[in-house]
Design a protein around this motif. Structure first.
Motif, PDB file in Angstrom:
ATOM      1  N   ASP A   1       0.858  -1.191   0.000  1.00 25.05           N
ATOM      2  CA  ASP A   1       0.000   0.000   0.000  1.00 25.05           C
ATOM      3  C   ASP A   1       0.895   1.242   0.000  1.00 25.05           C
ATOM      4  N   PRO A   2       0.921   2.015  -1.090  1.00 29.73           N
ATOM      5  CA  PRO A   2       1.813   3.182  -1.145  1.00 29.73           C
ATOM      6  C   PRO A   2       1.536   4.213  -0.062  1.00 29.73           C
ATOM      7  N   ARG A   3       0.312   4.243   0.462  1.00 33.07           N
ATOM      8  CA  ARG A   3      -0.021   5.220   1.506  1.00 33.07           C
ATOM      9  C   ARG A   3       0.704   4.928   2.810  1.00 33.07           C
ATOM     10  N   ARG A   4       1.098   3.680   3.005  1.00 32.04           N
ATOM     11  CA  ARG A   4       1.804   3.309   4.233  1.00 32.04           C
ATOM     12  C   ARG A   4       3.323   3.427   4.101  1.00 32.04           C
ATOM     13  N   ARG A   5       3.801   3.705   2.899  1.00 32.66           N
ATOM     14  CA  ARG A   5       5.249   3.854   2.725  1.00 32.66           C
ATOM     15  C   ARG A   5       5.707   5.193   3.292  1.00 32.66           C
ATOM     16  N   PRO A   6       6.924   5.241   3.814  1.00 32.43           N
ATOM     17  CA  PRO A   6       7.432   6.520   4.334  1.00 32.43           C
ATOM     18  C   PRO A   6       7.837   7.457   3.204  1.00 32.43           C
ATOM     19  N   LEU A   7       7.965   8.727   3.510  1.00 31.90           N
ATOM     20  CA  LEU A   7       8.563   9.680   2.580  1.00 31.90           C
ATOM     21  C   LEU A   7      10.065   9.450   2.563  1.00 31.90           C
ATOM     22  N   ILE A   8      10.714   9.828   1.472  1.00 31.65           N
ATOM     23  CA  ILE A   8      12.148   9.549   1.347  1.00 31.65           C
ATOM     24  C   ILE A   8      12.957  10.330   2.384  1.00 31.65           C
ATOM     25  N   GLU A   9      12.468  11.504   2.801  1.00 32.13           N
ATOM     26  CA  GLU A   9      13.214  12.260   3.824  1.00 32.13           C
ATOM     27  C   GLU A   9      13.189  11.527   5.168  1.00 32.13           C
ATOM     28  N   ASP A  10      12.112  10.781   5.445  1.00 32.57           N
ATOM     29  CA  ASP A  10      12.072   9.959   6.661  1.00 32.57           C
ATOM     30  C   ASP A  10      13.083   8.823   6.565  1.00 32.57           C
ATOM     31  N   VAL A  11      13.197   8.240   5.372  1.00 33.99           N
ATOM     32  CA  VAL A  11      14.162   7.161   5.162  1.00 33.99           C
ATOM     33  C   VAL A  11      15.582   7.681   5.374  1.00 33.99           C
ATOM     34  N   VAL A  12      15.849   8.879   4.861  1.00 31.73           N
ATOM     35  CA  VAL A  12      17.181   9.483   5.059  1.00 31.73           C
ATOM     36  C   VAL A  12      17.478   9.626   6.544  1.00 31.73           C
ATOM     37  N   ALA A  13      16.507  10.139   7.309  1.00 33.35           N
ATOM     38  CA  ALA A  13      16.713  10.333   8.748  1.00 33.35           C
ATOM     39  C   ALA A  13      16.977   9.011   9.455  1.00 33.35           C
ATOM     40  N   TRP A  14      16.232   7.974   9.094  1.00 31.62           N
ATOM     41  CA  TRP A  14      16.429   6.674   9.738  1.00 31.62           C
ATOM     42  C   TRP A  14      17.806   6.100   9.423  1.00 31.62           C
ATOM     43  N   LEU A  15      18.226   6.207   8.165  1.00 29.93           N
ATOM     44  CA  LEU A  15      19.521   5.638   7.768  1.00 29.93           C
ATOM     45  C   LEU A  15      20.679   6.398   8.399  1.00 29.93           C
ATOM     46  N   GLU A  16      20.505   7.692   8.589  1.00 26.18           N
ATOM     47  CA  GLU A  16      21.596   8.482   9.169  1.00 26.18           C
ATOM     48  C   GLU A  16      21.730   8.270  10.666  1.00 26.18           C
ATOM     49  N   ASP A  17      20.826   7.489  11.254  1.00 27.76           N
ATOM     50  CA  ASP A  17      21.004   7.085  12.649  1.00 27.76           C
ATOM     51  C   ASP A  17      22.139   6.073  12.798  1.00 27.76           C
ATOM     52  N   PHE A  18      22.582   5.526  11.651  1.00 26.97           N
ATOM     53  CA  PHE A  18      23.705   4.591  11.659  1.00 26.97           C
ATOM     54  C   PHE A  18      24.946   5.348  11.173  1.00 26.97           C
ATOM     55  N   PRO A  19      25.770   5.874  12.075  1.00 25.79           N
ATOM     56  CA  PRO A  19      26.929   6.665  11.655  1.00 25.79           C
ATOM     57  C   PRO A  19      27.965   5.805  10.948  1.00 25.79           C
ATOM     58  N   VAL A  20      28.506   6.345   9.851  1.00 25.24           N
ATOM     59  CA  VAL A  20      29.592   5.660   9.150  1.00 25.24           C
ATOM     60  C   VAL A  20      30.730   6.663   8.941  1.00 25.24           C
ATOM     61  N   GLU A  21      31.930   6.162   9.019  1.00 25.59           N
ATOM     62  CA  GLU A  21      33.088   6.999   8.799  1.00 25.59           C
ATOM     63  C   GLU A  21      33.352   7.093   7.307  1.00 25.59           C
ATOM     64  N   SER A  22      34.237   8.004   6.898  1.00 26.08           N
ATOM     65  CA  SER A  22      34.647   8.107   5.511  1.00 26.08           C
ATOM     66  C   SER A  22      35.382   6.835   5.140  1.00 26.08           C
ATOM     67  N   VAL A  23      34.762   6.028   4.276  1.00 25.05           N
ATOM     68  CA  VAL A  23      35.324   4.718   3.970  1.00 25.05           C
ATOM     69  C   VAL A  23      35.649   4.595   2.492  1.00 25.05           C
ATOM     70  N   GLU A  24      36.675   3.849   2.198  1.00 22.41           N
ATOM     71  CA  GLU A  24      37.042   3.543   0.832  1.00 22.41           C
ATOM     72  C   GLU A  24      37.299   2.052   0.747  1.00 22.41           C
ATOM     73  N   GLU A  25      36.979   1.481  -0.418  1.00 17.53           N
ATOM     74  CA  GLU A  25      37.137   0.058  -0.631  1.00 17.53           C
ATOM     75  C   GLU A  25      38.344  -0.172  -1.525  1.00 17.53           C
ATOM     76  N   GLU A  26      39.193  -1.124  -1.172  1.00 14.77           N
ATOM     77  CA  GLU A  26      40.344  -1.407  -1.993  1.00 14.77           C
ATOM     78  C   GLU A  26      39.907  -2.225  -3.226  1.00 14.77           C
TER      79      GLU A  26
END
Length: 462
Positions: free
Chosen positions: A437-462
């Motif tokens: 149901d698309p009405r129950r999906r979050p807005l993308i700005e809410d998704v951004v806020a939730w994902l940014e609760d997981f802090p990540v350092e500046s990372v590079e992959e070899e």
């Protein structure tokens, strides 16, 4: 299966409907007769189909994927008709009336009625064709109209460059030289309407050049959509459009070059597994880019083709959204845009096939599928697996209902020193995004806020 231009005769084999994973079937420009087998409606993975320019008759199937195939898939067959917009029943009754008259050896009143109806319908159809051609001409004229903010070049050889491009006075000759005349060796990717080439520009920098091809009308729409969307958008998580050009029948788009490739490659083809922290960083960047399109860019943009192959990575594994050929601008206070059924199998929101209305929450669904890929390491549709395991979304919901969601986490993540709870939280965010149901999906700005609760350092992959 490509079988066009082979002078084939006879009827289309109905047994082809047993090829469950068939994605493309092209019988165009042959001498086939008979009808399109109704069993082809069961080919649920069929995304491209053409029987153009044969001698087929009867009704075009209306179920399965057939409602999404364009008119060009069937043109050149005078006996074919769509029951949804053509008088198939009348055509068949006409044939049976003639047969009846021949058997009785006389020209009855019913034949006169059928003939009159057929004549009236013929005139109506002729007028409809004329009006359709006139409307298409108007549409093509609108596509070629000059855009106020990013005018398309009227010169066939002039390249329009934006300030983000460091290379000044670039010419088509420079592009030809920098791509080795669009050599096959320079191909670095492909889209629905063209190939992408690596370009070594005269100033020493690199660029990616998309050369659009295919159906002229659709190619123009994709070209216009990319220019309209990216000439207005400027964000660190979007691939930068550096310039564009109309050169004869070619349409060229010049992008900044992403050295590291696509997320799809790193998840599904690379022998090196992405670490969890890198996956989180990519998810955060892609979500921020999508939030910019939905809320900040003016006018707002609905991408309509969010997927892992359209998320490119720079040398620091920063995510950049790309490929805006299906994008649509949405004006303030609008809630949606009408659309054709477009996108990529596995990422298309379920409501698109029902309402043909594109919304920002449709993009959120597609992004949720990308999150599932990051967590599970699986493709959205695995055609080589059994029917119960092909669809990633269905499998995730089934495992979640059975309280076995931990089992679908990518094995390479489980080998890291990562808290399982954190991975399952991201999986839960993904499940909210792919709610039926698309009405129950979050807005993308809410998704951004939730994902940014997981802090990540500046990372590079070899």
């Amino acid at each position: 299966i490509h079988l066009s231009r082979n002078n084939f005769t006879g009827t289309i084999p109905e047994t082809i409907s047993g090829l469950d994973n068939l994605e493309l079937l092209d019988f165009s420009y042959n001498h086939l007769h008979g009808s399109i087998p109704p069993s082809f409606q069961s080919l649920t993975f069929l995304s491209r189909f053409s029987v153009a320019y044969n001698h087929l008759t009867g009704g075009i199937p209306s179920g399965g994927q057939f409602y999404s195939f364009p008119h060009s898939s069937f043109e050149g067959n005078l006996g074919l008709c769509r029951s949804i917009n053509s008088p198939c029943d009348v055509m068949m009754s006409k044939g049976s009336s003639r047969s009846h008259d021949n058997n009785n050896g006389k020209f009855g009143r019913s034949s006169i009625v059928v003939l009159a109806i057929s004549l009236a319908l013929g005139i109506t159809l002729l007028l409809s064709v004329i009006l359709l051609r006139l409307s298409r001409k108007d549409a093509d004229d609108r596509v070629n109209d000059v855009d106020e903010e990013a005018p398309l070049s009227s010169s066939s050889s002039k390249i329009v460059l934006f300030h983000s491009c460091g290379c000044k006075d670039l010419t088509v000759a420079d592009l030809l030289k920098s791509t080795n005349s669009f050599s096959q060796a320079n191909i670095i990717g492909c889209g629905g309407f063209g190939l992408v080439y690596k370009s070594n520009l005269p100033d020493g920098s690199k660029a990616a050049v998309k050369k659009l091809s295919g159906d002229c009308g659709q190619m123009e729409r994709e070209f216009q959509a990319e220019v309209e969307a990216l000439s207005r958008a400027e964000h660190k998580n979007l691939v930068s459009l550096q310039g564009y050009c109309k050169h004869g029948s070619d349409r060229l788009l010049i992008y900044s070059f992403m050295e590291t490739g696509s997320l799809d490659y790193w998840l599904h083809e690379s022998s090196t597994a992405l670490r969890w922290e890198v996956r989180l960083k990519i998810a955060q960047g892609a979500a921020r880019g999508l939030a910019y399109l939905h809320k900040v860019c003016e006018p707002n943009v609905i991408h309509r083709d969010v997927k892992s192959s359209n998320i490119l990575l720079d040398d620091r594994f920063e995510a950049h959204l790309v490929d805006f050929g299906l994008a649509r601008l949405i004006r303030p206070y609008d809630t949606h845009v009408t659309t054709d059924l477009v996108g990529t199998l596995g990422y298309i929101p379920p409501e698109y096939s029902q309402s043909l209305i594109a919304t920002c929450r449709g993009d959120v669904y597609s992004f949720g599928v990308v999150l599932l890929e990051l967590v599970t390491g699986s493709r959205p549709v695995e055609v080589c697996k059994g029917k119960g395991c092909r669809d990633l979304v269905s499998r995730v919901f089934r495992m979640k209902a059975e309280k076995r969601e931990a089992e679908i986490i990518d094995a390479t993540i489980r080998e890291e020193d990562v808290e399982e709870e954190e991975v399952l939280e991201v999986l839960e965010i993904a499940c909210k995004c792919i709610d039926h149901d698309p009405r129950r999906r979050p807005l993308i700005e809410d998704v951004v806020a939730w994902l940014e609760d997981f802090p990540v350092e500046s990372v590079e992959e070899e």
